[in-house]
Design an enzyme around this catalytic site. Structure first.
Site, PDB file in Angstrom:
ATOM      1  N   SER A  12       0.849  -1.191   0.000  1.00 45.22           N
ATOM      2  CA  SER A  12       0.000   0.000   0.000  1.00 45.22           C
ATOM      3  C   SER A  12       0.880   1.234   0.000  1.00 45.22           C
ATOM      4  O   SER A  12       1.669   1.437   0.936  1.00 45.22           O
ATOM      5  CB  SER A  12      -0.896   0.009   1.244  1.00 45.22           C
ATOM      6  OG  SER A  12      -1.375   1.327   1.457  1.00 45.22           O
ATOM      7  N   HIS A  37      -1.260  -1.401  -4.276  1.00 42.86           N
ATOM      8  CA  HIS A  37      -2.525  -1.032  -3.638  1.00 42.86           C
ATOM      9  C   HIS A  37      -2.541   0.480  -3.382  1.00 42.86           C
ATOM     10  O   HIS A  37      -1.629   1.028  -2.765  1.00 42.86           O
ATOM     11  CB  HIS A  37      -2.658  -1.801  -2.326  1.00 42.86           C
ATOM     12  CG  HIS A  37      -3.948  -1.618  -1.608  1.00 42.86           C
ATOM     13  ND1 HIS A  37      -5.093  -2.319  -1.938  1.00 42.86           N
ATOM     14  CD2 HIS A  37      -4.291  -0.821  -0.570  1.00 42.86           C
ATOM     15  CE1 HIS A  37      -6.076  -1.972  -1.124  1.00 42.86           C
ATOM     16  NE2 HIS A  37      -5.617  -1.051  -0.288  1.00 42.86           N
ATOM     17  N   ASP A  39      -4.648   3.672  -1.939  1.00 45.55           N
ATOM     18  CA  ASP A  39      -5.715   4.013  -1.001  1.00 45.55           C
ATOM     19  C   ASP A  39      -6.236   5.431  -1.226  1.00 45.55           C
ATOM     20  O   ASP A  39      -5.529   6.413  -0.986  1.00 45.55           O
ATOM     21  CB  ASP A  39      -5.192   3.899   0.438  1.00 45.55           C
ATOM     22  CG  ASP A  39      -5.040   2.450   0.871  1.00 45.55           C
ATOM     23  OD1 ASP A  39      -6.017   1.681   0.721  1.00 45.55           O
ATOM     24  OD2 ASP A  39      -3.961   2.091   1.359  1.00 45.55           O
ATOM     25  N   MET A  41      -8.847   8.239  -0.042  1.00 44.09           N
ATOM     26  CA  MET A  41      -9.652   8.601   1.136  1.00 44.09           C
ATOM     27  C   MET A  41     -10.174  10.028   0.983  1.00 44.09           C
ATOM     28  O   MET A  41      -9.450  10.892   0.475  1.00 44.09           O
ATOM     29  CB  MET A  41      -8.800   8.532   2.405  1.00 44.09           C
ATOM     30  CG  MET A  41      -8.153   7.182   2.639  1.00 44.09           C
ATOM     31  SD  MET A  41      -7.290   7.165   4.222  1.00 44.09           S
ATOM     32  CE  MET A  41      -6.496   5.551   4.121  1.00 44.09           C
ATOM     33  N   HIS A  70      -8.349   1.168  -3.949  1.00 46.28           N
ATOM     34  CA  HIS A  70      -9.280   0.969  -2.831  1.00 46.28           C
ATOM     35  C   HIS A  70      -9.923   2.310  -2.495  1.00 46.28           C
ATOM     36  O   HIS A  70      -9.265   3.196  -1.967  1.00 46.28           O
ATOM     37  CB  HIS A  70      -8.461   0.423  -1.635  1.00 46.28           C
ATOM     38  CG  HIS A  70      -9.249   0.233  -0.378  1.00 46.28           C
ATOM     39  ND1 HIS A  70      -8.645   0.022   0.845  1.00 46.28           N
ATOM     40  CD2 HIS A  70     -10.589   0.194  -0.139  1.00 46.28           C
ATOM     41  CE1 HIS A  70      -9.574  -0.115   1.775  1.00 46.28           C
ATOM     42  NE2 HIS A  70     -10.756  -0.006   1.208  1.00 46.28           N
ATOM     43  N   MET A  72     -12.051   4.633  -0.372  1.00 44.96           N
ATOM     44  CA  MET A  72     -12.676   4.876   0.933  1.00 44.96           C
ATOM     45  C   MET A  72     -13.333   6.244   0.829  1.00 44.96           C
ATOM     46  O   MET A  72     -12.922   7.233   1.455  1.00 44.96           O
ATOM     47  CB  MET A  72     -11.605   4.812   2.037  1.00 44.96           C
ATOM     48  CG  MET A  72     -11.152   3.371   2.294  1.00 44.96           C
ATOM     49  SD  MET A  72      -9.547   3.263   3.095  1.00 44.96           S
ATOM     50  CE  MET A  72      -8.495   3.393   1.655  1.00 44.96           C
ATOM     51  N   MET A 141     -11.423  -5.924   5.564  1.00 39.18           N
ATOM     52  CA  MET A 141     -10.622  -4.969   6.344  1.00 39.18           C
ATOM     53  C   MET A 141     -10.302  -5.579   7.705  1.00 39.18           C
ATOM     54  O   MET A 141     -11.201  -6.036   8.419  1.00 39.18           O
ATOM     55  CB  MET A 141     -11.382  -3.654   6.553  1.00 39.18           C
ATOM     56  CG  MET A 141     -11.684  -2.859   5.287  1.00 39.18           C
ATOM     57  SD  MET A 141     -10.249  -2.396   4.299  1.00 39.18           S
ATOM     58  CE  MET A 141      -9.245  -1.485   5.476  1.00 39.18           C
ATOM     59  N   ASP A 176      -6.715  -6.332   4.210  1.00 40.23           N
ATOM     60  CA  ASP A 176      -6.149  -4.982   4.260  1.00 40.23           C
ATOM     61  C   ASP A 176      -6.124  -4.467   5.691  1.00 40.23           C
ATOM     62  O   ASP A 176      -7.180  -4.236   6.289  1.00 40.23           O
ATOM     63  CB  ASP A 176      -6.982  -4.056   3.357  1.00 40.23           C
ATOM     64  CG  ASP A 176      -6.319  -2.714   3.131  1.00 40.23           C
ATOM     65  OD1 ASP A 176      -5.189  -2.502   3.607  1.00 40.23           O
ATOM     66  OD2 ASP A 176      -6.951  -1.878   2.459  1.00 40.23           O
TER      67      ASP A 176
HETATM   68  C1  DX5 Z   1      -6.257   1.455   5.692  1.00 41.70           C
HETATM   69  C2  DX5 Z   1      -5.772   1.228   4.265  1.00 41.70           C
HETATM   70  C3  DX5 Z   1      -4.701   0.209   4.178  1.00 41.70           C
HETATM   71  C4  DX5 Z   1      -3.451   0.608   4.900  1.00 41.70           C
HETATM   72  C5  DX5 Z   1      -2.702  -0.600   5.315  1.00 41.70           C
HETATM   73  O1  DX5 Z   1      -7.302   2.349   5.689  1.00 41.70           O
HETATM   74  O2  DX5 Z   1      -6.841   0.816   3.448  1.00 41.70           O
HETATM   75  O3  DX5 Z   1      -4.427  -0.136   2.835  1.00 41.70           O
HETATM   76  O4  DX5 Z   1      -2.603   1.409   4.137  1.00 41.70           O
HETATM   77  O5  DX5 Z   1      -1.603  -0.163   6.054  1.00 41.70           O
HETATM   78  P1  DX5 Z   1      -0.882  -1.112   7.103  1.00 41.70           P
HETATM   79  O6  DX5 Z   1      -0.363  -2.291   6.348  1.00 41.70           O
HETATM   80  O7  DX5 Z   1       0.208  -0.233   7.627  1.00 41.70           O
HETATM   81  O8  DX5 Z   1      -1.897  -1.491   8.138  1.00 41.70           O
HETATM   82 ZN    ZN Z   2      -6.449  -0.166   1.451  1.00 42.14          ZN
END
Ligand code: DX5
Ligand code: ZN
Length: 229
Positions: A12, A37, A39, A41, A70, A72, A141, A176
């Site tokens: 990620s 990956h 993320d 947000m 991903h 969010m 998750m 994740d």
């Molecule tokens: C959390 C993200 C993850 C996160 C994972 O909201 O969706 O992808 O980056 O990070 P680690 O591996 O550090 O928990």
């Molecule tokens: Zn993620």
């Protein structure tokens, strides 16, 4: 993208250097990453903001393999075309992000991407039952989404339940949050095949010293595969 259930490690970039995404993606791929990956947000669905489709489009040319995005964010539907144009291979939406997940998954498929559905820790496996034939990936998750570096929440029972529900369908189970060499065996044993890891991949390395990325990826993969050896 061909389907298989071998363990895939998906770093990620939430844990990468935000001023250097292109080089970071290339570095982890060169060090053995299977997917990247990404993320996204929005500060609304989750209490943190990262970046949007323009940044995804900018990093796309630096990724040779699968770009796994991903979301969010809520709402999702107004942005699906933008993420398709940005070159996402897999686009994952949260089942909790709105009342019309069926429509969202249809739109993701319609835009030519693989469709993923993500489940927060408080959401049961059966939330995906009615859309099982529409999805290419289920993201379980193992932290409450929003931040990297959080403590792993054991969702093994839910993963095993989903694995049984999937049966012979070509559907990935992605994990994740908090994945590292100690937690990877638990989720692999329960039936997961795509392991997202942020801090456990990027710790100790940099684009100018990428070897630790490779060691970290190998350690997670070996721990997950060790379940079966
Ligand atoms: C959390 C993200 C993850 C996160 C994972 O909201 O969706 O992808 O980056 O990070 P680690 O591996 O550090 O928990
Ligand atoms: Zn993620």
């Amino acid at each position: 993208m061909t389907f298989d259930r071998s363990i895939k490690i998906a770093p990620s970039i939430l844990a990468a250097d935000f001023a250097n995404f292109g080089a970071e993606c290339a570095a982890v791929e060169a060090q053995g990453a299977d997917w990247i990956h990404v993320d996204v947000m929005d500060g609304h669905f989750v209490p943190n903001i990262t970046f949007g489709p323009a940044t995804c489009a900018a990093i796309r040319p630096h990724i040779k393999g699968v770009m796994d995005v991903h979301l969010m964010i809520a709402p999702v539907d107004p942005y699906i075309e933008a993420f398709a144009d940005a070159g996402a291979d897999v686009l994952t939406a949260h089942v909790e992000a709105g009342p019309h997940i069926h429509r969202t998954l249809q739109a993701i498929k319609g835009a030519g991407m693989k469709a993923g559905i993500a489940l927060n820790p408080g959401t049961p496996a059966n939330a995906v039952a009615e859309v099982m034939d529409m999805v290419d990936l289920i993201c379980v998750m193992t932290v409450n989404p929003g931040f990297g570096g959080q403590k792993f929440i054991d969702m093994s029972a839910k993963i095993a339940e989903l694995r049984a529900m999937i049966g012979d369908r070509p559907v990935h189970i992605e994990i994740d949050g908090g994945v590292d060499p100690t937690t990877a065996p638990l989720v692999a044993k329960a039936g997961a095949d795509v392991l997202v890891a942020g801090s456990a991949v990027f710790r100790g390395g940099s684009v100018s010293d990428p070897a630790p990325y490779g060691e970290n990826i190998r350690a997670i993969r070996e721990a997950a595969n060790g379940v079966w050896t």
